[in-house]
Design a protein around this motif. Structure first.
Motif, mmCIF file in Angstrom:
data_model
loop_
_atom_site.group_PDB
_atom_site.id
_atom_site.type_symbol
_atom_site.label_atom_id
_atom_site.label_comp_id
_atom_site.label_asym_id
_atom_site.label_seq_id
_atom_site.Cartn_x
_atom_site.Cartn_y
_atom_site.Cartn_z
ATOM 1 N N PRO A 91 58.367 -16.020 -27.722
ATOM 2 C CA PRO A 91 57.441 -16.903 -28.442
ATOM 3 C C PRO A 91 57.005 -18.071 -27.580
ATOM 4 C CG PRO A 91 59.681 -17.192 -29.233
ATOM 5 C CD PRO A 91 59.703 -16.020 -28.302
ATOM 6 N N SER A 92 55.793 -18.553 -27.839
ATOM 7 C CA SER A 92 55.265 -19.701 -27.107
ATOM 8 C C SER A 92 54.498 -20.580 -28.076
ATOM 9 C CB SER A 92 54.362 -19.251 -25.956
ATOM 10 O OG SER A 92 53.221 -18.574 -26.451
ATOM 11 N N GLY A 93 53.995 -21.703 -27.580
ATOM 12 C CA GLY A 93 53.227 -22.615 -28.415
ATOM 13 C C GLY A 93 53.751 -24.028 -28.318
ATOM 14 N N ARG A 94 53.308 -24.861 -29.227
ATOM 15 C CA ARG A 94 53.666 -26.280 -29.233
ATOM 16 C C ARG A 94 53.888 -26.723 -30.654
ATOM 17 N NH1 ARG A 94 50.048 -31.222 -28.978
ATOM 18 N NH2 ARG A 94 51.255 -32.885 -28.006
ATOM 19 N N ILE A 95 54.950 -27.488 -30.874
ATOM 20 C CA ILE A 95 55.188 -28.063 -32.191
ATOM 21 C C ILE A 95 55.382 -29.565 -32.040
ATOM 22 C CG2 ILE A 95 56.098 -26.006 -33.308
ATOM 23 C CD1 ILE A 95 58.909 -26.953 -32.723
ATOM 24 N N ARG A 96 54.888 -30.315 -33.020
ATOM 25 C CA ARG A 96 54.999 -31.777 -33.012
ATOM 26 C C ARG A 96 55.774 -32.212 -34.246
ATOM 27 N NH1 ARG A 96 50.673 -35.319 -33.139
ATOM 28 N NH2 ARG A 96 51.807 -36.686 -31.721
ATOM 29 N N LEU A 97 56.792 -33.054 -34.025
ATOM 30 C CA LEU A 97 57.652 -33.514 -35.105
ATOM 31 C C LEU A 97 57.669 -35.033 -35.146
ATOM 32 C CD1 LEU A 97 60.765 -31.233 -34.435
ATOM 33 C CD2 LEU A 97 58.890 -30.793 -36.044
ATOM 34 N N ASN A 98 57.776 -35.580 -36.353
ATOM 35 C CA ASN A 98 57.979 -37.009 -36.542
ATOM 36 C C ASN A 98 59.335 -37.182 -37.215
ATOM 37 O OD1 ASN A 98 57.692 -39.525 -38.532
ATOM 38 N ND2 ASN A 98 56.413 -39.874 -36.742
ATOM 39 N N VAL A 99 60.248 -37.907 -36.561
ATOM 40 C CA VAL A 99 61.611 -38.000 -37.077
ATOM 41 C C VAL A 99 62.125 -39.425 -36.959
ATOM 42 C CG1 VAL A 99 62.044 -35.620 -36.331
ATOM 43 C CG2 VAL A 99 62.778 -37.499 -34.887
ATOM 44 N N PRO A 100 63.024 -39.841 -37.860
ATOM 45 C CA PRO A 100 63.653 -41.156 -37.735
ATOM 46 C C PRO A 100 64.729 -41.135 -36.643
ATOM 47 C CG PRO A 100 64.537 -40.027 -39.646
ATOM 48 C CD PRO A 100 63.458 -39.144 -39.084
ATOM 49 N N THR A 101 65.141 -42.329 -36.236
ATOM 50 C CA THR A 101 66.098 -42.452 -35.138
ATOM 51 C C THR A 101 67.372 -41.668 -35.384
ATOM 52 O OG1 THR A 101 65.245 -44.676 -34.724
ATOM 53 C CG2 THR A 101 67.348 -44.123 -33.713
ATOM 54 N N ASP A 119 52.086 -40.430 -42.904
ATOM 55 C CA ASP A 119 51.597 -39.140 -43.382
ATOM 56 C C ASP A 119 51.622 -38.199 -42.182
ATOM 57 O OD1 ASP A 119 49.959 -36.914 -44.017
ATOM 58 O OD2 ASP A 119 48.875 -38.080 -45.522
ATOM 59 N N VAL A 120 52.564 -37.260 -42.155
ATOM 60 C CA VAL A 120 52.713 -36.422 -40.965
ATOM 61 C C VAL A 120 51.498 -35.527 -40.752
ATOM 62 C CG1 VAL A 120 55.233 -36.442 -40.961
ATOM 63 C CG2 VAL A 120 54.025 -34.674 -42.252
ATOM 64 N N ILE A 121 50.845 -35.107 -41.814
ATOM 65 C CA ILE A 121 49.672 -34.253 -41.660
ATOM 66 C C ILE A 121 48.523 -35.045 -41.070
ATOM 67 C CG2 ILE A 121 48.083 -32.698 -42.817
ATOM 68 C CD1 ILE A 121 51.080 -31.846 -42.724
ATOM 69 N N ASP A 122 48.277 -36.233 -41.613
ATOM 70 C CA ASP A 122 47.226 -37.092 -41.072
ATOM 71 C C ASP A 122 47.537 -37.493 -39.638
ATOM 72 O OD1 ASP A 122 44.796 -38.800 -41.434
ATOM 73 O OD2 ASP A 122 46.241 -40.401 -41.047
ATOM 74 N N GLY A 123 48.831 -37.597 -39.314
ATOM 75 C CA GLY A 123 49.228 -37.979 -37.960
ATOM 76 C C GLY A 123 49.188 -36.837 -36.962
ATOM 77 N N GLY A 124 48.845 -35.646 -37.411
ATOM 78 C CA GLY A 124 48.747 -34.517 -36.503
ATOM 79 C C GLY A 124 50.066 -33.834 -36.212
ATOM 80 N N PHE A 125 51.073 -34.062 -37.046
ATOM 81 C CA PHE A 125 52.382 -33.444 -36.828
ATOM 82 C C PHE A 125 52.497 -32.150 -37.634
ATOM 83 C CE2 PHE A 125 52.992 -37.977 -36.084
ATOM 84 C CZ PHE A 125 53.638 -37.967 -34.848
ATOM 85 N N ASP A 126 53.265 -31.223 -37.099
ATOM 86 C CA ASP A 126 53.512 -29.987 -37.827
ATOM 87 C C ASP A 126 54.526 -30.200 -38.947
ATOM 88 O OD1 ASP A 126 51.945 -27.973 -36.257
ATOM 89 O OD2 ASP A 126 53.207 -28.728 -34.642
ATOM 90 N N ALA A 127 55.438 -31.154 -38.739
ATOM 91 C CA ALA A 127 56.474 -31.389 -39.744
ATOM 92 C C ALA A 127 57.117 -32.745 -39.499
ATOM 93 C CB ALA A 127 57.542 -30.294 -39.696
ATOM 94 N N ILE A 140 63.717 -31.193 -43.532
ATOM 95 C CA ILE A 140 62.450 -31.069 -42.818
ATOM 96 C C ILE A 140 61.375 -30.741 -43.837
ATOM 97 C CG2 ILE A 140 62.656 -28.574 -42.302
ATOM 98 C CD1 ILE A 140 61.502 -29.351 -39.462
ATOM 99 N N TYR A 141 60.180 -31.273 -43.638
ATOM 100 C CA TYR A 141 59.118 -31.046 -44.618
ATOM 101 C C TYR A 141 57.789 -30.827 -43.914
ATOM 102 C CZ TYR A 141 57.904 -36.009 -43.898
ATOM 103 O OH TYR A 141 57.548 -37.216 -43.358
ATOM 104 N N TYR A 142 56.928 -30.062 -44.555
ATOM 105 C CA TYR A 142 55.614 -29.747 -43.999
ATOM 106 C C TYR A 142 54.689 -29.386 -45.152
ATOM 107 C CZ TYR A 142 58.090 -25.292 -44.257
ATOM 108 O OH TYR A 142 58.870 -24.238 -44.682
ATOM 109 N N SER A 143 53.414 -29.379 -44.873
ATOM 110 C CA SER A 143 52.430 -29.168 -45.929
ATOM 111 C C SER A 143 52.404 -27.715 -46.375
ATOM 112 C CB SER A 143 51.039 -29.571 -45.431
ATOM 113 O OG SER A 143 50.038 -29.190 -46.355
ATOM 114 N N SER A 144 52.253 -27.523 -47.673
ATOM 115 C CA SER A 144 52.102 -26.169 -48.199
ATOM 116 C C SER A 144 50.761 -25.568 -47.806
ATOM 117 C CB SER A 144 52.223 -26.181 -49.725
ATOM 118 O OG SER A 144 51.217 -27.013 -50.295
ATOM 119 N N ARG A 145 49.843 -26.432 -47.334
ATOM 120 C CA ARG A 145 48.520 -25.959 -46.946
ATOM 121 C C ARG A 145 48.472 -25.495 -45.500
ATOM 122 N NH1 ARG A 145 47.949 -30.857 -49.193
ATOM 123 N NH2 ARG A 145 47.375 -31.806 -47.197
#
Length: 302
Positions: A94-104, A137-145, A275-280
């Motif tokens: 598998p390949s690709g890129r994922i972006r995450l927003n996480v607390p410290t 807002d992780v979706i507005d911020g361009g994050f996958d989750a 972990i959370y992500y949009s249902s859309r």
């Protein structure tokens, strides 16, 4: 009108910019400079013969033409992205890129033990992690989750548990406790110096305690207000005050004798990391594999 490869790239740039309403944030997601992105959009507008964006020093908004274009091409580009993602099953790996927003705390306790194994197992997947305690807002911020404590996950998201519930404790350095004494009841904290934690939504975190069915919520007193746990840990070790945190955060310092737990019979369990992500949004293969590895390795139990 015929379109070349550069036009298709610029259309994708336009969609990301339209989503963020910001060249800076869109450029961050795309991995290019804001000036290069602005130049690409201007070139697209010139070739189309219409203005797509209104630009000011502080904001970017869509023109009527921009809104129409965004509506018309969003679905086709999402389908292309999905089709490319589906090709992963035909690759050797598998390949690709994922972006995450996480607390410290999630970065330190959950991802740090797992990511070395992940990059060994999936060397062609790029993982981009933004560590921030801000509630964005992780979706507005361009994050996958995003990853958050269970009680703070937005209700309209799909969630998966990544850890067991966490035990919250109060800790202080031997220097501080020798000087000011140990609190024997949560109410005693009102006579102590506490290191206050500001949540990502700007509220102050209140310290929760429970024993034998009795529950107490304390607005901790103190002159130091902070929003990053590593900084709070340093101040606690230095004797600046008591801190309230998941036990896993302070456990290494307790083992080293640099911190002691107090009010242990009042320790309270709290929701673990989710972990959370949009249902859309389709879950990228890389994100699915990362979730599976975290649940396999269980750095905080599960």
């Amino acid at each position: 009108m015929l379109f070349g490869r550069s036009d298709l790239a610029d259309f994708s740039y336009f969609l990301v910019t339209a989503k963020h309403r910001s060249f800076r944030r869109a450029a961050l997601e795309l991995g290019i400079s804001a000036s290069a992105l602005s130049h690409a959009i201007k070139g697209l507008e010139s070739r189309l013969g219409v203005r797509l964006l209104n630009r000011t020093n502080r904001s970017v908004t869509l023109t009527a033409a921009g809104e129409q274009l965004q509506s018309a091409i969003s679905s086709p580009f999402e389908e292309i992205g999905q089709a490319v993602e589906d090709l992963n099953r035909f690759r050797d790996g598998p390949s690709g890129r994922i972006r995450l927003n996480v607390p410290t705390d999630a970065a330190t306790l959950l991802l740090a033990p797992v990511l070395p194994a992940f990059v060994d197992r999936y060397p062609d997947i790029e993982v981009d992690v933004a560590v921030s305690n801000q509630m964005i807002d992780v979706i507005d911020g361009g994050f996958d989750a995003g990853i958050r404590y269970g009680g703070t996950v937005p209700e309209d998201m799909i969630t998966q548990r990544l850890s067991a519930d966490l035990r919250w404790v109060v800790a202080g350095s031997p220097t501080y406790l020798d000087r000011f004494g140990e609190p024997e009841h949560p109410d005693d904290l009102h006579q102590h110096r506490c290191l206050r934690f500001r949540l990502g939504d700007e509220r102050m975190y209140r310290w929760e305690f429970e024993r034998g069915g009795e529950e107490i919520l304390i607005t901790a007193p103190g002159n130091l207000v902070l929003d990053e746990s590593g900084f709070i840990l340093s101040l606690m070790v230095g004797g600046a005050g008591l801190m309230y945190a998941p036990q896993a955060v302070v456990a290494p310092l307790v083992a080293q004798g640099k911190a002691r737990l107090v009010l242990e019979d009042w320790m309270t369990p709290g929701p673990g990391f989710h972990i959370y992500y949009s249902s859309r949004r389709h879950v990228p293969v890389g994100l699915r594999l990362l979730i599976e590895l975290i649940r396999e390795m269980r750095p905080l139990g599960l």
